[in-house]
Enzyme design. Structure first.
Site, mmCIF file in Angstrom:
data_model
loop_
_atom_site.group_PDB
_atom_site.id
_atom_site.type_symbol
_atom_site.label_atom_id
_atom_site.label_comp_id
_atom_site.label_asym_id
_atom_site.label_seq_id
_atom_site.Cartn_x
_atom_site.Cartn_y
_atom_site.Cartn_z
ATOM 1 N N GLY A 119 -5.410 6.242 5.125
ATOM 2 C CA GLY A 119 -6.315 5.226 4.384
ATOM 3 C C GLY A 119 -6.741 4.153 5.118
ATOM 4 N N ASN A 172 -7.207 1.147 12.572
ATOM 5 C CA ASN A 172 -6.497 1.286 13.720
ATOM 6 C C ASN A 172 -6.471 2.293 14.740
ATOM 7 O OD1 ASN A 172 -5.167 -1.509 12.754
ATOM 8 N ND2 ASN A 172 -3.450 -0.362 11.833
ATOM 9 N N GLY A 213 0.913 -1.185 -0.086
ATOM 10 C CA GLY A 213 0.152 -0.027 -0.015
ATOM 11 C C GLY A 213 0.719 1.333 0.015
ATOM 12 N N ASN A 214 0.183 2.361 0.559
ATOM 13 C CA ASN A 214 1.033 3.652 0.417
ATOM 14 C C ASN A 214 2.288 3.751 1.204
ATOM 15 O OD1 ASN A 214 -0.876 4.741 -1.027
ATOM 16 N ND2 ASN A 214 -2.292 5.884 0.430
ATOM 17 N N CYS A 249 2.311 7.075 14.056
ATOM 18 C CA CYS A 249 2.940 8.491 13.685
ATOM 19 C C CYS A 249 2.700 9.461 14.588
ATOM 20 C CB CYS A 249 1.947 8.952 12.414
ATOM 21 S SG CYS A 249 0.261 9.162 12.662
ATOM 22 N N SER A 292 -4.997 11.666 4.110
ATOM 23 C CA SER A 292 -3.885 10.816 4.423
ATOM 24 C C SER A 292 -4.106 9.831 5.240
ATOM 25 C CB SER A 292 -2.793 11.660 4.857
ATOM 26 O OG SER A 292 -3.047 12.201 6.293
#
Length: 294
Positions: free
Chosen positions: A159, A165, A12-13, A126, A157
């Site tokens: 996804g 999650n 994925g990304n 993140c 941003s």
């Protein structure tokens, strides 16, 4: 210098951005991208770049384990729980970019050196990668009684993996604030902002320090030093203002702009994860290469 072979699990990304960052590494040699959708953009690009492409998921990789010594897992928290067991049995070092938190929690500028012998490490989230360094920077000057972080990211941003999650994000980030950041109590909040044009990732760190221990000048220096350290591998990481002090409260505002490798620059939330992942893997590779020469 010899290179350590690595594979990316997940096309994925995040997996695709990882591929592009790994191409610049002097110590990591990307050999393989692993996915389950043969039509994904990540697998298509990997094939174009000359990498081995596996379309049967982790089972396909385990049939050819010699392809890589380090595996980046860029799938999902639930999937990683299964992957972790299989990859450990295969003798692979695993770098987990999901919030599964199966392995040791790592924030590169804080505790990477403590876990260089681990077989599974977790990059938290993140929000954790952006804010835990700041909590730690405050705590090394004054004891942090409570730290709360708010990570605001663009909806564009976030996804399917991020959205699936959310619960793991808040739980794992709060745990990282305490275990790595050093706060006695931590809390994490994530906000998906639908603004157009998409906003850059923005993070707020709110910390309460022990009464009577506040040293504004020392805390400011510590924060600025930490920001410079993070910028060494995430150039778009920066303070939006000087730290704000009010009694025993410290508030820090951050912004993260992506490098624009595969992901848009507003996707700093994803970029900080892939940049941190490469940083951690490079240090692991250097450590193990050095052991081989002794």
């Amino acid at each position: 210098m010899s290179k350590v072979k690595v594979a990316v699990l997940g096309s994925g990304n995040i997996g695709t951005d990882l591929m592009m960052k790994l191409e610049r590494s002097n110590v990591l040699q990307l050999t393989t991208m692993i996915g389950i959708d043969p039509d994904s953009d990540g697998l298509r690009r990997a094939k174009e770049h000359g990498y081995e492409v596996i379309v049967t998921g982790i089972e396909g990789f385990l049939e050819r384990p010699e392809l890589a010594d380090i595996v980046f897992d860029a799938t999902s928290a639930k999937a990683h729980i299964r992957h972790a067991k299989l990859l450990r049995e295969a003798g692979k070092m695993v770098l987990d970019l999901t919030p599964a938190a199966v392995g040791a929690l790592i924030v590169p500028p804080v505790n990477l050196g403590e876990h260089l012998e681990a077989d599974n490490v977790n990059l938290i989230t993140c929000g954790g990668q952006a804010t835990i360094p700041i909590v730690h920077a405050i705590n090394r000057v004054c004891s942090v009684e409570y730290a709360e972080i708010v990570a605001t990211i663009s909806s564009e941003s976030a996804g399917p993996g991020t959205r699936a999650n959310i619960d793991e994000f808040t739980q794992t980030t709060a745990r990282g604030i305490e275990v790595i950041g050093g706060a006695k109590k931590g809390k994490a909040i994530i906000i998906l902002n639908p603004a157009e044009p998409p906003i850059l990732m923005r993070d707020t760190v709110y910390a309460l320090v022990e009464e009577g221990s506040m040293d504004e000048a020392a805390i400011t220096r510590s924060i600025q030093e930490m920001v410079e350290t993070v910028q060494s591998y995430v150039p778009g990481y920066r303070l939006r203002t000087e730290p704000i002090f009010d009694g025993n409260r410290v508030t820090v505002f951050l912004e993260v702009e992506g490098a624009g490798d595969y992901l848009p620059k507003y996707s700093g939330n994803l970029d900080i994860m892939t940049a941190a992942a490469v940083k951690v893997a490079e240090e692991f590779a250097k450590h193990h290469l050095a052991k081989q020469t002794v």
